[in-house]
Design an enzyme around this catalytic site. Structure first.
Site, mmCIF file in Angstrom:
data_model
loop_
_atom_site.group_PDB
_atom_site.id
_atom_site.type_symbol
_atom_site.label_atom_id
_atom_site.label_comp_id
_atom_site.label_asym_id
_atom_site.label_seq_id
_atom_site.Cartn_x
_atom_site.Cartn_y
_atom_site.Cartn_z
ATOM 1 N N CYS A 2 0.843 -1.179 0.000
ATOM 2 C CA CYS A 2 0.000 0.000 0.000
ATOM 3 C C CYS A 2 0.888 1.241 0.000
ATOM 4 C CB CYS A 2 -0.937 0.108 1.198
ATOM 5 S SG CYS A 2 -2.006 -1.314 1.419
ATOM 6 N N ARG A 27 3.292 -0.005 -5.245
ATOM 7 C CA ARG A 27 3.144 -0.592 -3.913
ATOM 8 C C ARG A 27 1.828 -1.342 -3.766
ATOM 9 N NH1 ARG A 27 6.888 1.987 -0.458
ATOM 10 N NH2 ARG A 27 5.838 1.044 1.294
ATOM 11 N N TRP A 71 -2.944 -2.518 -1.536
ATOM 12 C CA TRP A 71 -2.662 -3.921 -1.812
ATOM 13 C C TRP A 71 -3.387 -4.677 -0.703
ATOM 14 C CZ3 TRP A 71 -0.379 -8.149 0.595
ATOM 15 C CH2 TRP A 71 -0.059 -9.225 -0.234
ATOM 16 N N ASN A 97 -1.022 1.984 6.066
ATOM 17 C CA ASN A 97 -0.228 0.932 5.436
ATOM 18 C C ASN A 97 0.348 0.096 6.559
ATOM 19 O OD1 ASN A 97 1.522 -0.643 3.906
ATOM 20 N ND2 ASN A 97 3.133 0.898 3.949
ATOM 21 N N GLU A 453 15.897 -17.355 -10.986
ATOM 22 C CA GLU A 453 15.469 -15.993 -11.295
ATOM 23 C C GLU A 453 14.703 -15.963 -12.624
ATOM 24 O OE1 GLU A 453 15.011 -13.428 -9.755
ATOM 25 O OE2 GLU A 453 14.865 -11.871 -11.274
ATOM 26 N N LYS A 457 10.854 -14.590 -12.963
ATOM 27 C CA LYS A 457 10.437 -13.530 -13.898
ATOM 28 C C LYS A 457 9.278 -14.019 -14.745
ATOM 29 C CE LYS A 457 11.696 -10.816 -12.561
ATOM 30 N NZ LYS A 457 12.546 -10.684 -11.441
ATOM 31 N N GLU A 460 5.908 -14.370 -12.704
ATOM 32 C CA GLU A 460 5.268 -13.158 -12.178
ATOM 33 C C GLU A 460 4.678 -12.262 -13.262
ATOM 34 O OE1 GLU A 460 9.389 -10.797 -11.022
ATOM 35 O OE2 GLU A 460 7.588 -10.293 -9.917
ATOM 36 N N HIS A 476 14.592 -36.107 -9.354
ATOM 37 C CA HIS A 476 14.120 -36.530 -8.034
ATOM 38 C C HIS A 476 12.678 -36.069 -7.793
ATOM 39 C CE1 HIS A 476 18.165 -37.867 -7.060
ATOM 40 N NE2 HIS A 476 18.599 -36.737 -7.590
HETATM 41 C C1 AGP Z 1 10.829 -9.789 -8.173
HETATM 42 O O1 AGP Z 1 10.615 -9.397 -9.472
HETATM 43 C C2 AGP Z 1 9.953 -9.177 -7.164
HETATM 44 N N1 AGP Z 1 9.815 -7.795 -7.305
HETATM 45 C C3 AGP Z 1 10.238 -9.672 -5.747
HETATM 46 O O2 AGP Z 1 10.594 -11.017 -5.737
HETATM 47 C C4 AGP Z 1 11.277 -8.871 -4.945
HETATM 48 O O3 AGP Z 1 12.563 -9.148 -5.367
HETATM 49 C C5 AGP Z 1 11.102 -9.211 -3.456
HETATM 50 O O4 AGP Z 1 9.821 -8.831 -3.053
HETATM 51 C C6 AGP Z 1 12.132 -8.561 -2.593
HETATM 52 O O5 AGP Z 1 12.066 -7.166 -2.701
HETATM 53 P P1 AGP Z 1 13.244 -6.239 -2.209
HETATM 54 O O6 AGP Z 1 14.435 -6.545 -3.051
HETATM 55 O O7 AGP Z 1 12.741 -4.854 -2.391
HETATM 56 O O8 AGP Z 1 13.499 -6.591 -0.781
#
Ligand code: AGP
Length: 580
Positions: A2, A27, A71, A97, A453, A457, A460, A476
């Site tokens: 938020c 946010r 959020w 928030n 990673e 990507k 998400e 496994h």
């Molecule tokens: C990844 O694309 C996301 N935005 C998420 O996994 C992010 O890396 C995670 O929430 C951690 O955020 P931060 O690096 O701001 O702590």
């Protein structure tokens, strides 16, 4: 999560709040709302995004106000649960928030005393509690309510009768902007920088009474003086600059980001020396930052022989914290609640603590003994790309210091590898991904975190289920899922484990899995087994990691684009995760 914004000054508040909320949408963007005050309060709120329906606040007038972009944590993302929330009389409005953990108990008590609730949120109790505490002094009423609240909060409150905005912070970020005869209060500095660069960061337990011409901050009933900092912020970086999405723009910024962040980290000689002599290093992080931290482990253990433990920050509280370790907290935003509480746990166990972050003055910088800033600049897209590259560069810079090596050749090779990978054709790979129900991402050694990673990507932003696996692990269990509908993106580059990797790919191929091989363009063995080959420029291991990362980011981006996804603001996500 938020975003909250408050304003008091000489401007019409609503347009300022709208622009501020737009810049905080990363946010959360389930719903939004604004309350402004003259001699009465005017409230407008709605489900959805403020960037698409800003005209809904046109009935809000006055030169003081508060706003919120949500959020959802408690209650559906609908009109009723949108902030601001008001009390029964309509005299008070609040935006919040954080999470009020004891809200159910507070709400039961308030309902028994006759209060009528209009939402399912935890936040609404705050407005009713202020109503109960009100004896004519607004700040005193808010002050009286705070001890009743358990949990985390950044609160902005408005009263119809007094020309003030009252702000309070406990474990949720809140900064004040000090302009010319005008003041701002926001979750972070993003909405403020267009008006002033003078920022006051509120601390836990702070309450600020903001009036025209003055701000008074107190903590525990005592007046406190908080330092004002002038912040650098590249306003241009927060515009799309001709790219269709922020994510694509940010992917293309990565050659500079790597170089800049690498150079910044190389300056931290003292920290590198400390790390190279450490009995053990622990790194704590979430999501993409965690994946970047895993890379550090592989490189440091290989090059320096110092043991590195990498923990998910959200799990750290359940694990032991040896007091003689150096703990590095990695967070793009510097506000991730789990990373912040893990860092505090480490500090309270007498560990030396270091923050790696992209955001000046963020909470983890104030909790850590020392900070290394990445040079990524503002990252707007929810999906982290350039911030990950910045974190990776910071780790490579630290490694250069730890191993006392001149890595300027690495700096050049990585930059070049990123530039070339921005132009690599990924169309065939994207065609395979678009129709998939599940994707596997596999790699060995340093390419295991890269695979994690890549999968993160993809899931998400495309909403396709994607799993990152160490290639040796896929037999496994996950083998049971392999079919012609589950393509795999596999990193297969000469070096440690290359033959084993080829073997894994042949085994997957034998189960009908379409393979996207990322490796050298002249690797005939890879071409033999893979359905699609994506060439990686030849270079050192550091350059290969960066190149494969960029290729995977681009596969995810173009897959999401082909599927018509909301790339910069994927459903259900928020960029800054400030609740545990
Ligand atoms: C990844 O694309 C996301 N935005 C998420 O996994 C992010 O890396 C995670 O929430 C951690 O955020 P931060 O690096 O701001 O702590």
């Amino acid at each position: 999560m938020c975003g909250i914004v408050g304003y008091i000054g000489w401007r019409d508040a609503a347009p300022m709040l709208v622009e501020g909320l737009k810049s905080l949408e990363y946010r959360g963007y389930d719903s939004f709302g604004v309350a402004t005050g003259t001699d009465r309060l005017m409230v407008a709120k709605r489900k959805g995004r403020i960037s698409e329906q800003a005209d809904c606040v046109s009935g809000c007038h006055g030169t003081r106000g508060i706003g919120h972009t949500r959020w959802a944590t408690h209650g559906l993302p609908d009109d009723r649960n949108a902030h601001p929330h008001t009390d029964c009389s309509g005299r008070f409005a609040i935006v919040h928030n954080g999470i009020i953990e004891n809200y159910a108990e507070l709400r039961r008590g308030l309902e028994e005393r006759g209060h009528r609730f209009t939402s399912d949120t935890d936040s609404e109790v705050i407005a009713h509690l202020i109503e109960e505490a009100w004896e004519g002094d607004f700040a005193a009423a808010v002050r009286g309510v705070l001890p009743l609240l358990e949990g985390s909060y950044a609160i902005l409150a408005l009263c119809a009768d007094t020309d003030e905005v009252v702000a309070a912070r406990e474990r949720s970020p809140l900064v004040l902007g000090l302009g010319d005869d005008e003041f701002f209060a926001c979750s972070d500095a993003t909405p403020i920088v267009a008006y002033t660069r003078n920022i006051l960061v509120m601390e836990d337990g702070d309450l600020a009474v903001i009036r025209r011409g003055s701000v008074a901050v107190e903590n525990g009933g005592e007046t406190v003086v908080r330092e004002t900092t002038y912040i650098d912020y590249d306003v241009e970086a927060s515009r799309k600059g001709g790219f269709e999405h922020f994510m694509l723009k940010e992917i293309f910024e990565q050659p500079d980001v790597f170089q800049q962040s690498f150079r910044l980290a190389c300056k931290h000689h003292g920290i590198s020396m400390l790390l190279s002599r450490a009995r053990g290093i622990s790194v704590i992080a979430c999501g993409t930052s965690y994946n970047a931290a895993l890379l550090f482990r592989y490189f440091v253990e290989k090059e320096c022989g110092v043991p590195v433990r990498v923990d998910l920050a959200s799990e750290y509280r359940y694990l032991s914290t040896p007091g003689d370790e150096i703990v590095i907290a990695v967070s793009q935003s510097g506000e991730t609640a789990d990373t912040l509480s893990a860092l505090k746990k480490a500090a309270s166990s007498n560990c030396a603590t270091i923050a790696i972050t992209n955001v000046q003055g963020s909470s983890i910088t104030r909790a850590a003994d020392d900070t290394i800033y990445t040079g990524a600049g503002p990252e707007i897209s929810v999906a982290a790309t350039k911030s990950y590259m910045g974190q990776y560069a910071a780790f490579v810079g630290l490694l250069a210091g730890m191993s006392c090596s001149d890595m300027s050749a690495v700096e050049r090779s990585v930059r070049q590898a990123i530039e070339e990978s921005l132009l690599t054709d990924v169309n065939e790979a994207v065609s395979l991904c678009v129709g998939a129900s599940t994707l596997f991402y596999v790699g060995r050694g340093i390419f295991y975190p890269v695979a994690l990673e890549g999968a993160l990507k993809m899931k998400e932003i495309s909403y396709i289920h994607a799993e990152g696996y160490a290639a040796g692990e896929i037999k496994h269990g996950p083998f049971a899922l392999l079919s012609k509908d589950t393509p795999a993106v596999a990193v297969c580059l000469p070096g440690d484990g290359y033959q084993s990797m080829l073997g894994n790919l042949r085994e997957m191929k034998a189960r009908g899995t379409p393979l996207i091989g990322i490796g050298y363009g002249d690797d005939i063995d890879l071409q033999d087994v893979a359905d699609v080959c994506i060439p990686v420029p030849k270079g050192d291991a550091y350059a290969q990691v960066a190149a494969v990362t960029v290729i995977m980011q681009r596969i995810a981006y173009y897959t999401a684009l082909a599927l018509g996804r909301d790339i910069d603001k994927p459903r259900n996500l928020a960029k800054s995760v400030t609740v545990e």
